[in-house]
Design a protein around this motif. Structure first.
Motif, PDB file in Angstrom:
ATOM      1  N   ALA A 122     -36.431   4.864 -32.841  1.00 36.11           N
ATOM      2  CA  ALA A 122     -36.553   5.258 -34.243  1.00 36.11           C
ATOM      3  C   ALA A 122     -37.996   5.607 -34.577  1.00 36.11           C
ATOM      4  CB  ALA A 122     -36.071   4.137 -35.165  1.00 36.11           C
ATOM      5  N   VAL A 123     -38.142   6.676 -35.347  1.00 37.02           N
ATOM      6  CA  VAL A 123     -39.427   7.040 -35.942  1.00 37.02           C
ATOM      7  C   VAL A 123     -39.294   6.724 -37.430  1.00 37.02           C
ATOM      8  CG1 VAL A 123     -41.020   8.919 -36.469  1.00 37.02           C
ATOM      9  CG2 VAL A 123     -39.863   8.851 -34.245  1.00 37.02           C
ATOM     10  N   LEU A 124     -40.012   5.697 -37.872  1.00 36.38           N
ATOM     11  CA  LEU A 124     -39.882   5.201 -39.237  1.00 36.38           C
ATOM     12  C   LEU A 124     -41.156   5.532 -40.014  1.00 36.38           C
ATOM     13  CD1 LEU A 124     -38.416   1.659 -38.403  1.00 36.38           C
ATOM     14  CD2 LEU A 124     -37.168   3.796 -38.798  1.00 36.38           C
ATOM     15  N   PRO A 137     -30.331  -8.628 -33.602  1.00 43.90           N
ATOM     16  CA  PRO A 137     -29.748  -8.497 -32.266  1.00 43.90           C
ATOM     17  C   PRO A 137     -30.850  -8.279 -31.236  1.00 43.90           C
ATOM     18  CG  PRO A 137     -29.441  -6.463 -33.501  1.00 43.90           C
ATOM     19  CD  PRO A 137     -30.007  -7.468 -34.457  1.00 43.90           C
ATOM     20  N   ASP A 138     -30.492  -8.327 -29.964  1.00 42.84           N
ATOM     21  CA  ASP A 138     -31.441  -8.080 -28.879  1.00 42.84           C
ATOM     22  C   ASP A 138     -31.754  -6.586 -28.836  1.00 42.84           C
ATOM     23  OD1 ASP A 138     -32.946  -7.919 -26.603  1.00 42.84           O
ATOM     24  OD2 ASP A 138     -31.390  -8.634 -25.233  1.00 42.84           O
ATOM     25  N   LEU A 139     -32.996  -6.243 -29.127  1.00 43.13           N
ATOM     26  CA  LEU A 139     -33.395  -4.835 -29.175  1.00 43.13           C
ATOM     27  C   LEU A 139     -34.204  -4.426 -27.944  1.00 43.13           C
ATOM     28  CD1 LEU A 139     -34.379  -4.513 -32.958  1.00 43.13           C
ATOM     29  CD2 LEU A 139     -32.235  -3.817 -31.856  1.00 43.13           C
ATOM     30  N   SER A 140     -34.081  -5.186 -26.871  1.00 44.28           N
ATOM     31  CA  SER A 140     -34.787  -4.854 -25.636  1.00 44.28           C
ATOM     32  C   SER A 140     -34.418  -3.446 -25.184  1.00 44.28           C
ATOM     33  CB  SER A 140     -34.423  -5.846 -24.532  1.00 44.28           C
ATOM     34  OG  SER A 140     -34.784  -7.156 -24.895  1.00 44.28           O
ATOM     35  N   GLY A 141     -35.426  -2.669 -24.833  1.00 44.45           N
ATOM     36  CA  GLY A 141     -35.198  -1.291 -24.421  1.00 44.45           C
ATOM     37  C   GLY A 141     -35.331  -0.291 -25.545  1.00 44.45           C
ATOM     38  N   SER A 142     -35.379  -0.768 -26.793  1.00 41.95           N
ATOM     39  CA  SER A 142     -35.541   0.121 -27.942  1.00 41.95           C
ATOM     40  C   SER A 142     -37.022   0.412 -28.179  1.00 41.95           C
ATOM     41  CB  SER A 142     -34.944  -0.504 -29.203  1.00 41.95           C
ATOM     42  OG  SER A 142     -33.578  -0.760 -29.043  1.00 41.95           O
ATOM     43  N   HIS A 143     -37.305   1.600 -28.682  1.00 40.48           N
ATOM     44  CA  HIS A 143     -38.676   1.993 -29.007  1.00 40.48           C
ATOM     45  C   HIS A 143     -38.750   2.380 -30.478  1.00 40.48           C
ATOM     46  CE1 HIS A 143     -40.292   2.193 -24.836  1.00 40.48           C
ATOM     47  NE2 HIS A 143     -39.013   2.381 -24.554  1.00 40.48           N
ATOM     48  N   VAL A 144     -39.820   1.943 -31.149  1.00 41.31           N
ATOM     49  CA  VAL A 144     -39.958   2.216 -32.577  1.00 41.31           C
ATOM     50  C   VAL A 144     -41.384   2.659 -32.881  1.00 41.31           C
ATOM     51  CG1 VAL A 144     -39.757   1.295 -34.920  1.00 41.31           C
ATOM     52  CG2 VAL A 144     -38.223   0.454 -33.125  1.00 41.31           C
ATOM     53  N   PHE A 145     -41.489   3.751 -33.630  1.00 38.86           N
ATOM     54  CA  PHE A 145     -42.760   4.211 -34.182  1.00 38.86           C
ATOM     55  C   PHE A 145     -42.729   3.949 -35.677  1.00 38.86           C
ATOM     56  CE2 PHE A 145     -45.206   7.350 -36.513  1.00 38.86           C
ATOM     57  CZ  PHE A 145     -46.373   7.514 -35.793  1.00 38.86           C
TER      58      PHE A 145
END
Length: 201
Positions: A122-124, A137-145
């Motif tokens: 997600a680009v926030l 929840p487990d957000l392992s592996g997710s990328h956030v800007f």
């Protein structure tokens, strides 16, 4: 939900989910999609809530105070819409990257707060903490800007830092980018998001 879908180049399996700010619509963020990933498919959605004629993704009780019950309902509504859209348009449900601004960033963050498989990344731009006091929840592996403004009157600096901490503690890789701006979205911030996307997604 009212939306626009544009099929990307065959070489790209990514779908960019565009989520506008208060008073915007599904056309607002289309220029950002080309800057972030010109090959990706694009799904741009209009919020289902109207505040004095202005489209939003969920209701609020006052400036910065969310209607939490409606937020939960609308988050589920958008999550289920993505399931349906993936089938309808034949895109990879597991490869959705949200690009949200303000209210749109908040609903994107809310999906990550409630579902481990809602978004790949997600680009926030100028988000707030959607909910507090809940387990993520487990957000392992997710990328956030997270794009934030040092003088943002709606999203104080502490709010941006808190959101980074909450998502990071849930396992997401979070990059917090600062601009010496208010709540508006600047070209420099979009360029920074595009650079981050190319390096991480």
């Amino acid at each position: 939900m009212k939306h626009i879908f544009e099929k990307g180049k065959n070489s790209s399996k990514t779908t960019l989910l565009l989520l506008h700010g208060t008073g915007g619509n599904e056309l607002d963020l289309l220029p950002l999609a080309g800057k972030i990933d010109e090959d990706a498919s694009v799904l741009s959605v209009r919020g289902n809530v109207s505040e004095n004629g202005m489209p939003r993704f969920f209701r609020r009780l006052a400036e910065g105070i969310f209607d939490e019950e409606d937020l939960i309902f609308r988050t589920k509504e958008l999550y289920e819409f993505l399931d349906e859209a993936a089938v309808k348009y034949s895109f990879d449900r597991k490869n959705i990257v949200a690009i949200g601004y303000s209210n749109g960033a908040n609903i994107a963050a809310s999906m990550m707060f409630h579902y481990d498989d809602a978004l790949k990344a997600a680009v926030l731009h100028h988000p707030m903490v959607p909910r507090r006091g809940i387990g993520l929840p487990d957000l392992s592996g997710s990328h956030v800007f997270i794009g934030a403004g040092t003088n943002d009157p709606i999203c104080p600096a502490e709010e941006s830092e808190e959101l980074k901490s909450i998502l990071g503690n849930a396992g997401a890789e979070v990059h917090l980018h600062w601009e010496n701006m208010g709540h508006q979205l600047s070209f420099k911030e979009v360029d920074a998001a595009a650079k981050w996307y190319k390096q991480n997604i």
